[in-house]
Design a protein around this motif. Structure first.
Motif, PDB file in Angstrom:
ATOM      1  N   LEU A  75      23.834  49.126 -16.042  1.00 39.90           N
ATOM      2  CA  LEU A  75      23.533  50.502 -16.792  1.00 39.90           C
ATOM      3  C   LEU A  75      24.724  51.322 -16.930  1.00 39.90           C
ATOM      4  CD1 LEU A  75      21.623  51.605 -18.963  1.00 39.90           C
ATOM      5  CD2 LEU A  75      20.878  52.997 -16.632  1.00 39.90           C
ATOM      6  N   ARG A  76      25.404  51.576 -18.214  1.00 42.26           N
ATOM      7  CA  ARG A  76      26.643  52.408 -18.237  1.00 42.26           C
ATOM      8  C   ARG A  76      26.234  53.332 -19.492  1.00 42.26           C
ATOM      9  NH1 ARG A  76      28.001  47.586 -16.474  1.00 42.26           N
ATOM     10  NH2 ARG A  76      29.515  47.236 -14.728  1.00 42.26           N
ATOM     11  N   GLU A  77      27.106  54.356 -19.424  1.00 45.11           N
ATOM     12  CA  GLU A  77      27.172  55.329 -20.477  1.00 45.11           C
ATOM     13  C   GLU A  77      27.845  54.652 -21.714  1.00 45.11           C
ATOM     14  OE1 GLU A  77      26.206  58.641 -20.785  1.00 45.11           O
ATOM     15  OE2 GLU A  77      25.313  58.454 -18.902  1.00 45.11           O
ATOM     16  N   ASN A  78      27.245  54.903 -22.798  1.00 46.52           N
ATOM     17  CA  ASN A  78      27.961  54.246 -24.245  1.00 46.52           C
ATOM     18  C   ASN A  78      29.064  55.000 -24.629  1.00 46.52           C
ATOM     19  OD1 ASN A  78      28.247  52.739 -26.552  1.00 46.52           O
ATOM     20  ND2 ASN A  78      26.424  53.542 -27.400  1.00 46.52           N
ATOM     21  N   GLN A  79      30.217  54.709 -24.201  1.00 50.87           N
ATOM     22  CA  GLN A  79      31.371  55.329 -24.823  1.00 50.87           C
ATOM     23  C   GLN A  79      31.974  54.759 -25.930  1.00 50.87           C
ATOM     24  OE1 GLN A  79      32.384  58.161 -23.424  1.00 50.87           O
ATOM     25  NE2 GLN A  79      30.874  58.099 -21.771  1.00 50.87           N
ATOM     26  N   GLY A  80      31.591  53.759 -26.485  1.00 52.97           N
ATOM     27  CA  GLY A  80      31.885  53.124 -27.761  1.00 52.97           C
ATOM     28  C   GLY A  80      32.250  53.908 -29.019  1.00 52.97           C
ATOM     29  N   PRO A  81      31.349  54.807 -29.302  1.00 55.72           N
ATOM     30  CA  PRO A  81      31.934  55.727 -30.409  1.00 55.72           C
ATOM     31  C   PRO A  81      33.058  56.462 -30.140  1.00 55.72           C
ATOM     32  CG  PRO A  81      29.225  55.658 -30.388  1.00 55.72           C
ATOM     33  CD  PRO A  81      30.005  55.134 -29.050  1.00 55.72           C
ATOM     34  N   CYS A 122      25.462  48.787 -30.490  1.00 54.86           N
ATOM     35  CA  CYS A 122      24.593  50.099 -29.618  1.00 54.86           C
ATOM     36  C   CYS A 122      25.182  51.637 -30.086  1.00 54.86           C
ATOM     37  CB  CYS A 122      24.616  49.971 -28.045  1.00 54.86           C
ATOM     38  SG  CYS A 122      24.021  48.279 -27.532  1.00 54.86           S
ATOM     39  N   TRP A 123      25.718  51.669 -31.150  1.00 55.43           N
ATOM     40  CA  TRP A 123      26.436  52.857 -31.843  1.00 55.43           C
ATOM     41  C   TRP A 123      25.678  54.117 -31.435  1.00 55.43           C
ATOM     42  CZ3 TRP A 123      31.649  53.477 -33.207  1.00 55.43           C
ATOM     43  CH2 TRP A 123      31.648  54.698 -33.974  1.00 55.43           C
ATOM     44  N   SER A 124      24.440  53.984 -31.703  1.00 51.34           N
ATOM     45  CA  SER A 124      23.476  55.166 -31.755  1.00 51.34           C
ATOM     46  C   SER A 124      22.706  55.392 -30.358  1.00 51.34           C
ATOM     47  CB  SER A 124      22.470  55.022 -32.913  1.00 51.34           C
ATOM     48  OG  SER A 124      21.616  53.920 -32.780  1.00 51.34           O
ATOM     49  N   TYR A 125      22.944  54.535 -29.560  1.00 49.53           N
ATOM     50  CA  TYR A 125      22.152  54.741 -28.403  1.00 49.53           C
ATOM     51  C   TYR A 125      22.947  55.310 -27.126  1.00 49.53           C
ATOM     52  CZ  TYR A 125      18.698  51.550 -29.977  1.00 49.53           C
ATOM     53  OH  TYR A 125      18.008  50.661 -30.847  1.00 49.53           O
ATOM     54  N   ASP A 126      22.412  55.810 -26.094  1.00 48.06           N
ATOM     55  CA  ASP A 126      23.316  56.580 -25.219  1.00 48.06           C
ATOM     56  C   ASP A 126      23.685  55.862 -24.156  1.00 48.06           C
ATOM     57  OD1 ASP A 126      20.792  56.699 -24.101  1.00 48.06           O
ATOM     58  OD2 ASP A 126      20.658  58.626 -23.654  1.00 48.06           O
ATOM     59  N   SER A 127      23.156  54.696 -23.986  1.00 48.50           N
ATOM     60  CA  SER A 127      23.521  53.852 -22.669  1.00 48.50           C
ATOM     61  C   SER A 127      23.610  52.286 -23.165  1.00 48.50           C
ATOM     62  CB  SER A 127      22.458  53.900 -21.661  1.00 48.50           C
ATOM     63  OG  SER A 127      22.528  55.227 -21.153  1.00 48.50           O
ATOM     64  N   VAL A 128      24.398  51.479 -22.291  1.00 50.65           N
ATOM     65  CA  VAL A 128      24.651  50.146 -22.731  1.00 50.65           C
ATOM     66  C   VAL A 128      24.346  49.455 -21.258  1.00 50.65           C
ATOM     67  CG1 VAL A 128      26.173  48.465 -23.244  1.00 50.65           C
ATOM     68  CG2 VAL A 128      26.155  50.728 -24.375  1.00 50.65           C
ATOM     69  N   VAL A 129      23.564  48.340 -21.406  1.00 52.51           N
ATOM     70  CA  VAL A 129      23.292  47.640 -20.307  1.00 52.51           C
ATOM     71  C   VAL A 129      24.299  46.195 -20.391  1.00 52.51           C
ATOM     72  CG1 VAL A 129      21.730  46.106 -18.820  1.00 52.51           C
ATOM     73  CG2 VAL A 129      21.027  48.702 -19.961  1.00 52.51           C
ATOM     74  N   ARG A 130      25.031  45.903 -19.649  1.00 53.35           N
ATOM     75  CA  ARG A 130      25.566  44.589 -19.500  1.00 53.35           C
ATOM     76  C   ARG A 130      24.847  43.562 -18.565  1.00 53.35           C
ATOM     77  NH1 ARG A 130      31.878  43.041 -18.780  1.00 53.35           N
ATOM     78  NH2 ARG A 130      31.536  40.871 -19.064  1.00 53.35           N
ATOM     79  N   ASP A 131      24.659  42.295 -19.314  1.00 58.10           N
ATOM     80  CA  ASP A 131      23.955  41.375 -18.626  1.00 58.10           C
ATOM     81  C   ASP A 131      25.153  40.486 -17.943  1.00 58.10           C
ATOM     82  OD1 ASP A 131      21.526  42.132 -19.650  1.00 58.10           O
ATOM     83  OD2 ASP A 131      21.750  40.949 -21.504  1.00 58.10           O
ATOM     84  N   ASP A 132      24.548  39.595 -17.147  1.00 52.11           N
ATOM     85  CA  ASP A 132      25.575  38.699 -16.550  1.00 52.11           C
ATOM     86  C   ASP A 132      26.431  37.843 -17.222  1.00 52.11           C
ATOM     87  OD1 ASP A 132      24.584  39.440 -13.926  1.00 52.11           O
ATOM     88  OD2 ASP A 132      22.996  38.218 -13.659  1.00 52.11           O
ATOM     89  N   ASP A 133      25.820  37.342 -18.524  1.00 56.06           N
ATOM     90  CA  ASP A 133      26.695  36.515 -19.227  1.00 56.06           C
ATOM     91  C   ASP A 133      27.602  37.184 -20.246  1.00 56.06           C
ATOM     92  OD1 ASP A 133      24.671  37.807 -21.053  1.00 56.06           O
ATOM     93  OD2 ASP A 133      24.200  36.057 -22.090  1.00 56.06           O
ATOM     94  N   SER A 151      26.817  39.574 -22.271  1.00 51.45           N
ATOM     95  CA  SER A 151      26.259  40.258 -23.571  1.00 51.45           C
ATOM     96  C   SER A 151      25.827  41.791 -23.377  1.00 51.45           C
ATOM     97  CB  SER A 151      25.180  39.354 -24.061  1.00 51.45           C
ATOM     98  OG  SER A 151      24.144  39.464 -23.187  1.00 51.45           O
ATOM     99  N   TYR A 152      25.432  42.505 -24.231  1.00 53.20           N
ATOM    100  CA  TYR A 152      25.277  43.999 -23.934  1.00 53.20           C
ATOM    101  C   TYR A 152      23.710  44.296 -24.844  1.00 53.20           C
ATOM    102  CZ  TYR A 152      29.835  45.020 -22.822  1.00 53.20           C
ATOM    103  OH  TYR A 152      31.120  44.920 -22.321  1.00 53.20           O
ATOM    104  N   HIS A 153      22.954  44.919 -24.001  1.00 52.68           N
ATOM    105  CA  HIS A 153      21.564  45.621 -24.686  1.00 52.68           C
ATOM    106  C   HIS A 153      21.769  47.086 -24.677  1.00 52.68           C
ATOM    107  CE1 HIS A 153      20.478  41.438 -23.081  1.00 52.68           C
ATOM    108  NE2 HIS A 153      19.500  41.746 -23.993  1.00 52.68           N
ATOM    109  N   CYS A 154      21.074  47.653 -25.722  1.00 50.91           N
ATOM    110  CA  CYS A 154      21.043  48.900 -26.005  1.00 50.91           C
ATOM    111  C   CYS A 154      19.701  49.814 -25.460  1.00 50.91           C
ATOM    112  CB  CYS A 154      20.892  49.266 -27.501  1.00 50.91           C
ATOM    113  SG  CYS A 154      22.557  48.348 -28.621  1.00 50.91           S
ATOM    114  N   VAL A 155      20.052  50.674 -24.570  1.00 55.75           N
ATOM    115  CA  VAL A 155      18.892  51.553 -23.966  1.00 55.75           C
ATOM    116  C   VAL A 155      19.298  53.044 -24.251  1.00 55.75           C
ATOM    117  CG1 VAL A 155      18.063  51.986 -21.824  1.00 55.75           C
ATOM    118  CG2 VAL A 155      18.927  49.809 -22.263  1.00 55.75           C
TER     119      VAL A 155
END
Length: 134
Positions: free
Chosen positions: A53-59, A110-121, A123-127
């Motif tokens: 789990l990480r902070e979403n710094q994308g925007p 995941c632009w509007s989410y505050d965190s991003v989860v990176r999976d082992d493969d 890919s990213y999930h928004c949280v």
């Protein structure tokens, strides 16, 4: 007649100074553009280090890279469209911006989410952290 000739000599003497000043300004503008792009890279480097789990710094990073691209175009306009050095700086900064956007693109949904989860493969999930339950 002599006054006219002295004015011409005075303008001709200022020309090398103006070229040097313009070159220094162009170098400063390209340095600012490189700094903005490198801050954008540093702001999102942890997103690709491993799963978790990480902070979403994308925007923020997208805005920094867009601003860096605008400053780069401004530097090219100052250097002149026929300047090989200006085009070389644009090419280097363009490659850096493209590489960052290529690695950041999978998480942009995941632009509007505050965190991003990176999976082992990779890919990213928004949280949203407020939605996470203990």
């Amino acid at each position: 007649m002599e006054q006219g000739q002295s004015v011409e000599r005075g303008e001709a003497g200022a020309e090398p100074f103006m070229r040097v000043a313009r070159g220094c300004l162009v170098a400063f503008v390209f340095g600012c553009a490189a700094s903005v792009v490198l801050f954008g890279i540093a702001g999102s480097i942890e997103m690709e280090t491993g799963p978790g789990l990480r902070e979403n710094q994308g925007p923020l990073v997208v805005c920094l890279l867009a601003f860096g691209a605008l400053v780069t175009v401004g530097g090219l306009a100052l250097s002149g469209w026929r300047s090989y050095g200006g085009w070389a700086a644009v090419a280097c900064l363009g490659v850096l911006i493209s590489l960052r956007m290529w690695t950041l693109a999978p998480a942009l949904h995941c632009w509007s989410y505050d965190s991003v989860v990176r999976d082992d493969d990779g890919s990213y999930h928004c949280v949203n952290r407020g939605d996470a339950r203990p």
